[in-house]
Design a protein around this motif. Structure first.
Motif, short mmCIF file in Angstrom:
data_model
loop_
_atom_site.label_atom_id
_atom_site.label_comp_id
_atom_site.label_asym_id
_atom_site.label_seq_id
_atom_site.Cartn_x
_atom_site.Cartn_y
_atom_site.Cartn_z
N ARG A 6 -88.48 -19.84 -0.28
CA ARG A 6 -89.66 -20.34 0.53
C ARG A 6 -90.98 -19.18 0.52
O ARG A 6 -91.98 -19.86 0.10
CB ARG A 6 -89.42 -20.89 1.96
N ARG A 9 -92.39 -18.83 -2.98
CA ARG A 9 -93.05 -20.27 -3.44
C ARG A 9 -94.39 -20.31 -2.75
O ARG A 9 -95.17 -20.70 -3.70
CB ARG A 9 -92.08 -21.29 -3.07
N LYS A 10 -94.48 -20.18 -1.28
CA LYS A 10 -95.50 -20.39 -0.87
C LYS A 10 -96.70 -19.33 -1.12
O LYS A 10 -97.92 -19.76 -1.58
CB LYS A 10 -95.55 -20.24 0.72
N LYS A 13 -98.20 -20.89 -3.94
CA LYS A 13 -98.84 -22.05 -3.35
C LYS A 13 -98.44 -23.34 -4.39
O LYS A 13 -98.64 -23.93 -5.17
CB LYS A 13 -100.17 -22.03 -3.85
N MET A 14 -96.96 -23.22 -4.26
CA MET A 14 -96.26 -24.04 -5.20
C MET A 14 -95.20 -25.04 -3.94
O MET A 14 -94.94 -24.57 -3.09
CB MET A 14 -95.24 -23.46 -6.07
N SER A 15 -95.36 -26.35 -4.14
CA SER A 15 -94.68 -27.21 -3.33
C SER A 15 -93.18 -27.18 -3.83
O SER A 15 -92.90 -26.77 -4.94
CB SER A 15 -95.17 -28.54 -3.45
N GLN A 16 -92.39 -27.69 -2.79
CA GLN A 16 -90.82 -27.66 -3.22
C GLN A 16 -90.69 -28.69 -4.49
O GLN A 16 -90.05 -28.53 -5.41
CB GLN A 16 -90.06 -28.40 -1.95
N GLU A 17 -91.46 -29.57 -4.55
CA GLU A 17 -91.48 -30.61 -5.53
C GLU A 17 -91.67 -29.95 -6.92
O GLU A 17 -91.02 -30.14 -7.89
CB GLU A 17 -92.39 -31.81 -5.37
N LEU A 18 -93.05 -29.39 -6.78
CA LEU A 18 -93.29 -28.62 -8.45
C LEU A 18 -92.31 -27.61 -8.65
O LEU A 18 -91.96 -27.54 -9.76
CB LEU A 18 -94.61 -27.80 -8.02
N ARG A 27 -85.87 -32.32 -5.58
CA ARG A 27 -86.70 -32.03 -4.56
C ARG A 27 -85.77 -31.42 -3.63
O ARG A 27 -85.74 -30.48 -2.73
CB ARG A 27 -87.73 -32.76 -4.11
N ASN A 31 -84.95 -28.07 -1.29
CA ASN A 31 -85.28 -28.04 0.23
C ASN A 31 -83.71 -27.64 0.69
O ASN A 31 -83.69 -26.87 1.74
CB ASN A 31 -85.30 -29.46 0.63
#
Lengths: 76, 76
Positions: A6, A9-10, A13-18, A27, A31
């Motif tokens: 997490r 990833r943050k 600036k990447m979403s969980q989906e990306l 996804r 998660n």
DNA sequence: CCTATTTGTCAAACATATTTTACATTTTTA
DNA sequence: TAAAAATGTAAAATATGTTTGACAAATAGG
């Protein structure tokens, strides 16, 4: 087995989906792993590490003697 | 996903059974992993690496795009 | 504030990893 | 060269990881 997914990833600036798309999993899988529901397979661990540009050893914090009991914080 | 388990295990003059005992899995599990029948779980990968005194990243050779088809050499 | 995006969660189905038991084959060693 | 140790293998059972679809809750951005 904790991980820094997490966090990294943050940073990127990447979403969980990306992230999920980039490593060809759902996804929900990302998660669940971020929330320590279960550990990824070895292959998935390597894929995530590659995408987040870090080593597997740095991405995961393994501690010997990880009890198998339901220790999480499953309570509301 | 290839690995250097057999190589390092032999260097340290350890049998599959001893290595299995040290990481609390069955001998067959170590055998299957050495012969690329399947990949270990992430936790087991970390345990084996610790016992063989090497990093997970060095112990396993992950290559992006590992085809999922039956590629091994399953034929007699 | 409204809305879109992101995240959390659940259940059922499916895929993969691991154990156990058992036996055959190969390798080591006395 | 015979016995002991190590390795390969297989099937069935169990455990763990992953997908899909669906919906609720939280967060971000106009």
């Amino acid at each position: 087995m904790l991980n820094r997914i997490r966090e990294l990833r943050k940073t990127q600036k990447m979403s969980q989906e990306l992230l999920a798309n980039k490593c060809d999993v759902s996804r929900q899988t990302i998660n669940a792993i971020e929330n320590n529901k279960y550990d990824p397979s070895l292959v998935l661990a390597f894929k995530i590490a590659a995408i987040l540009d870090i080593t597997v050893d740095e991405l995961f914090q393994f501690q010997l003697a990880e009890s198998k009991s339901e220790e999480d914080s499953n309570e509301k």
